[in-house]
Scaffold this motif. Structure first.
Motif, PDB file in Angstrom:
ATOM      1  N   VAL A  90      -1.888  -0.888 -21.694  1.00  0.00           N
ATOM      2  CA  VAL A  90      -1.429  -1.167 -20.326  1.00  0.00           C
ATOM      3  C   VAL A  90      -1.808  -2.598 -19.928  1.00  0.00           C
ATOM      4  CG1 VAL A  90      -1.769  -0.549 -17.892  1.00  0.00           C
ATOM      5  CG2 VAL A  90      -1.398   1.248 -19.601  1.00  0.00           C
ATOM      6  N   TYR A  91      -3.027  -2.993 -20.222  1.00  0.00           N
ATOM      7  CA  TYR A  91      -3.476  -4.345 -19.895  1.00  0.00           C
ATOM      8  C   TYR A  91      -2.600  -5.383 -20.602  1.00  0.00           C
ATOM      9  CZ  TYR A  91      -6.506  -8.336 -19.046  1.00  0.00           C
ATOM     10  OH  TYR A  91      -6.993  -9.558 -18.653  1.00  0.00           O
ATOM     11  N   ALA A  92      -2.307  -5.144 -21.877  1.00  0.00           N
ATOM     12  CA  ALA A  92      -1.446  -6.063 -22.625  1.00  0.00           C
ATOM     13  C   ALA A  92      -0.070  -6.169 -21.972  1.00  0.00           C
ATOM     14  CB  ALA A  92      -1.314  -5.604 -24.081  1.00  0.00           C
ATOM     15  N   THR A  93       0.498  -5.049 -21.595  1.00  0.00           N
ATOM     16  CA  THR A  93       1.822  -5.046 -20.974  1.00  0.00           C
ATOM     17  C   THR A  93       1.836  -5.883 -19.701  1.00  0.00           C
ATOM     18  OG1 THR A  93       2.301  -2.845 -21.861  1.00  0.00           O
ATOM     19  CG2 THR A  93       3.638  -3.585 -19.996  1.00  0.00           C
ATOM     20  N   PHE A  94       0.858  -5.672 -18.849  1.00  0.00           N
ATOM     21  CA  PHE A  94       0.886  -6.314 -17.533  1.00  0.00           C
ATOM     22  C   PHE A  94       0.302  -7.720 -17.530  1.00  0.00           C
ATOM     23  CE2 PHE A  94       1.876  -1.987 -16.701  1.00  0.00           C
ATOM     24  CZ  PHE A  94       2.840  -2.079 -15.702  1.00  0.00           C
ATOM     25  N   THR A  95      -0.314  -8.151 -18.611  1.00  0.00           N
ATOM     26  CA  THR A  95      -0.741  -9.548 -18.706  1.00  0.00           C
ATOM     27  C   THR A  95       0.251 -10.375 -19.520  1.00  0.00           C
ATOM     28  OG1 THR A  95      -2.188  -9.036 -20.585  1.00  0.00           O
ATOM     29  CG2 THR A  95      -3.204  -9.103 -18.387  1.00  0.00           C
ATOM     30  N   GLN A  96       1.034  -9.738 -20.370  1.00  0.00           N
ATOM     31  CA  GLN A  96       1.986 -10.468 -21.207  1.00  0.00           C
ATOM     32  C   GLN A  96       3.374 -10.578 -20.574  1.00  0.00           C
ATOM     33  OE1 GLN A  96       1.834  -8.929 -25.269  1.00  0.00           O
ATOM     34  NE2 GLN A  96      -0.404  -8.868 -25.181  1.00  0.00           N
ATOM     35  N   HIS A  97       3.594  -9.887 -19.478  1.00  0.00           N
ATOM     36  CA  HIS A  97       4.886  -9.939 -18.778  1.00  0.00           C
ATOM     37  C   HIS A  97       4.620 -10.269 -17.312  1.00  0.00           C
ATOM     38  CE1 HIS A  97       7.149  -8.367 -22.200  1.00  0.00           C
ATOM     39  NE2 HIS A  97       6.094  -7.602 -22.424  1.00  0.00           N
ATOM     40  N   PRO A  98       4.717 -11.566 -16.942  1.00  0.00           N
ATOM     41  CA  PRO A  98       4.392 -11.976 -15.567  1.00  0.00           C
ATOM     42  C   PRO A  98       5.176 -11.234 -14.485  1.00  0.00           C
ATOM     43  CG  PRO A  98       4.628 -13.898 -16.992  1.00  0.00           C
ATOM     44  CD  PRO A  98       5.047 -12.701 -17.798  1.00  0.00           C
ATOM     45  N   ASP A  99       6.430 -10.883 -14.758  1.00  0.00           N
ATOM     46  CA  ASP A  99       7.217 -10.143 -13.764  1.00  0.00           C
ATOM     47  C   ASP A  99       6.617  -8.759 -13.517  1.00  0.00           C
ATOM     48  OD1 ASP A  99       7.970  -9.596 -16.451  1.00  0.00           O
ATOM     49  OD2 ASP A  99       9.941  -8.866 -15.846  1.00  0.00           O
ATOM     50  N   LEU A 100       6.127  -8.126 -14.565  1.00  0.00           N
ATOM     51  CA  LEU A 100       5.502  -6.811 -14.406  1.00  0.00           C
ATOM     52  C   LEU A 100       4.161  -6.934 -13.694  1.00  0.00           C
ATOM     53  CD1 LEU A 100       6.181  -5.056 -17.825  1.00  0.00           C
ATOM     54  CD2 LEU A 100       7.518  -4.968 -15.717  1.00  0.00           C
ATOM     55  N   LYS A 101       3.417  -7.965 -14.035  1.00  0.00           N
ATOM     56  CA  LYS A 101       2.136  -8.206 -13.362  1.00  0.00           C
ATOM     57  C   LYS A 101       2.362  -8.337 -11.857  1.00  0.00           C
ATOM     58  CE  LYS A 101      -1.633 -11.555 -13.016  1.00  0.00           C
ATOM     59  NZ  LYS A 101      -2.186 -12.810 -13.544  1.00  0.00           N
ATOM     60  N   ASN A 102       3.350  -9.150 -11.471  1.00  0.00           N
ATOM     61  CA  ASN A 102       3.642  -9.332 -10.048  1.00  0.00           C
ATOM     62  C   ASN A 102       4.064  -8.034  -9.390  1.00  0.00           C
ATOM     63  OD1 ASN A 102       3.005 -12.053 -10.172  1.00  0.00           O
ATOM     64  ND2 ASN A 102       5.107 -12.671 -10.614  1.00  0.00           N
ATOM     65  N   ALA A 103       4.875  -7.250 -10.090  1.00  0.00           N
ATOM     66  CA  ALA A 103       5.324  -5.966  -9.536  1.00  0.00           C
ATOM     67  C   ALA A 103       4.146  -5.010  -9.351  1.00  0.00           C
ATOM     68  CB  ALA A 103       6.387  -5.346 -10.431  1.00  0.00           C
ATOM     69  N   LEU A 104       3.228  -4.993 -10.317  1.00  0.00           N
ATOM     70  CA  LEU A 104       2.039  -4.146 -10.198  1.00  0.00           C
ATOM     71  C   LEU A 104       1.179  -4.610  -9.031  1.00  0.00           C
ATOM     72  CD1 LEU A 104       0.180  -1.888 -11.241  1.00  0.00           C
ATOM     73  CD2 LEU A 104      -0.779  -3.546 -12.860  1.00  0.00           C
ATOM     74  N   LEU A 105       0.971  -5.906  -8.923  1.00  0.00           N
ATOM     75  CA  LEU A 105       0.150  -6.428  -7.829  1.00  0.00           C
ATOM     76  C   LEU A 105       0.767  -6.138  -6.459  1.00  0.00           C
ATOM     77  CD1 LEU A 105      -1.037  -9.798  -9.402  1.00  0.00           C
ATOM     78  CD2 LEU A 105      -2.426  -7.749  -8.954  1.00  0.00           C
ATOM     79  N   LYS A 106       2.092  -6.114  -6.380  1.00  0.00           N
ATOM     80  CA  LYS A 106       2.772  -5.821  -5.106  1.00  0.00           C
ATOM     81  C   LYS A 106       2.534  -4.389  -4.633  1.00  0.00           C
ATOM     82  CE  LYS A 106       6.424  -9.248  -5.226  1.00  0.00           C
ATOM     83  NZ  LYS A 106       7.834  -9.507  -5.483  1.00  0.00           N
ATOM     84  N   THR A 107       2.085  -3.523  -5.523  1.00  0.00           N
ATOM     85  CA  THR A 107       1.797  -2.147  -5.095  1.00  0.00           C
ATOM     86  C   THR A 107       0.499  -2.100  -4.289  1.00  0.00           C
ATOM     87  OG1 THR A 107       0.571  -1.521  -7.112  1.00  0.00           O
ATOM     88  CG2 THR A 107       2.986  -1.176  -7.114  1.00  0.00           C
ATOM     89  N   GLU A 108      -0.224  -3.211  -4.252  1.00  0.00           N
ATOM     90  CA  GLU A 108      -1.462  -3.385  -3.500  1.00  0.00           C
ATOM     91  C   GLU A 108      -2.466  -2.269  -3.744  1.00  0.00           C
ATOM     92  OE1 GLU A 108      -0.012  -4.154   0.460  1.00  0.00           O
ATOM     93  OE2 GLU A 108       0.315  -6.270  -0.037  1.00  0.00           O
ATOM     94  N   ARG A 109      -2.598  -1.348  -2.794  1.00  0.00           N
ATOM     95  CA  ARG A 109      -3.597  -0.280  -2.928  1.00  0.00           C
ATOM     96  C   ARG A 109      -2.966   1.103  -3.067  1.00  0.00           C
ATOM     97  NH1 ARG A 109      -8.838  -1.114   0.324  1.00  0.00           N
ATOM     98  NH2 ARG A 109      -8.499   1.108   0.373  1.00  0.00           N
ATOM     99  N   ALA A 110      -1.682   1.132  -3.350  1.00  0.00           N
ATOM    100  CA  ALA A 110      -0.991   2.415  -3.481  1.00  0.00           C
ATOM    101  C   ALA A 110      -1.597   3.233  -4.624  1.00  0.00           C
ATOM    102  CB  ALA A 110       0.498   2.194  -3.748  1.00  0.00           C
ATOM    103  N   VAL A 111      -1.573   4.530  -4.463  1.00  0.00           N
ATOM    104  CA  VAL A 111      -1.990   5.445  -5.523  1.00  0.00           C
ATOM    105  C   VAL A 111      -0.811   5.572  -6.486  1.00  0.00           C
ATOM    106  CG1 VAL A 111      -2.726   7.795  -6.062  1.00  0.00           C
ATOM    107  CG2 VAL A 111      -3.538   6.678  -3.967  1.00  0.00           C
ATOM    108  N   LEU A 112      -1.054   5.322  -7.757  1.00  0.00           N
ATOM    109  CA  LEU A 112      -0.007   5.382  -8.773  1.00  0.00           C
ATOM    110  C   LEU A 112      -0.131   6.691  -9.537  1.00  0.00           C
ATOM    111  CD1 LEU A 112      -0.290   1.700 -10.058  1.00  0.00           C
ATOM    112  CD2 LEU A 112       1.126   2.611  -8.206  1.00  0.00           C
ATOM    113  N   VAL A 113       0.974   7.424  -9.615  1.00  0.00           N
ATOM    114  CA  VAL A 113       0.952   8.766 -10.194  1.00  0.00           C
ATOM    115  C   VAL A 113       2.083   8.925 -11.201  1.00  0.00           C
ATOM    116  CG1 VAL A 113       1.150  11.239  -9.705  1.00  0.00           C
ATOM    117  CG2 VAL A 113      -0.034   9.737  -8.078  1.00  0.00           C
ATOM    118  N   GLU A 114       1.729   9.240 -12.448  1.00  0.00           N
ATOM    119  CA  GLU A 114       2.754   9.636 -13.408  1.00  0.00           C
ATOM    120  C   GLU A 114       3.104  11.081 -13.082  1.00  0.00           C
ATOM    121  OE1 GLU A 114       4.006   9.297 -18.022  1.00  0.00           O
ATOM    122  OE2 GLU A 114       2.051  10.215 -17.651  1.00  0.00           O
TER     123      GLU A 114
END
Length: 148
Positions: A90-114
């Protein structure tokens, strides 16, 4: 904790990029893995011929099928390391794809649920009684990225 809950599962849904099946290659162990699912499933057999076979599979579903098969012997320490391997992917995915990193950060403090009835460990088991470890790891990675 925020009362905002973001549920994800299918790749084509709004937050589908949180899925390990999402088509975002990652670089780990000197190789490119087509998805984080490929990497995660292959690590069940690290150091064996199956690791590379899974990496080369044509889809994350095929990689998952092989990885979930109990006809192959799992590495002995798998239960002890699987959460750390998932966090690494997961860390690799969100550090190697800046667009995904930004999208994850935009969730701010939301609870993420699969949100799935197919998995009570990585997901919520659909009834909310599952461990939701993938969601928890995504939130841990988000927190790391917020601090960096």
């Amino acid at each position: 904790m925020s009362s905002n809950i973001i549920r994800f599962y299918r790749v084509k849904d709004q937050y589908g990029f949180f899925s390990n099946f999402a088509p975002y290659p990652i670089k780990r162990k000197g190789k490119v893995w087509p998805t984080s699912e490929h990497y995660f499933q292959a690590q069940k057999f690290a150091g064996t011929e199956w690791e590379e076979k899974i990496r080369r599979e044509s889809s994350p579903m095929n990689a998952a099928r092989i990885g979930r098969s109990r006809k192959l012997p799992l590495r002995e320490d798998w239960e002890a390391v699987k959460d750390e391997v998932m966090k690494e992917a997961v860390y690799a995915t969100f550090t190697q794809h800046p667009d995904l990193k930004n999208a994850l950060l935009k969730t701010e403090r939301a609870v993420l649920v699969e949100h799935t009835d197919k998995d009570h460990y990585w997901g919520d088991g659909k009834d909310g009684m599952g461990k939701n470890r993938l969601g928890e790891i995504l939130m841990e990675v988000r927190e790391l990225l917020q601090r960096s």
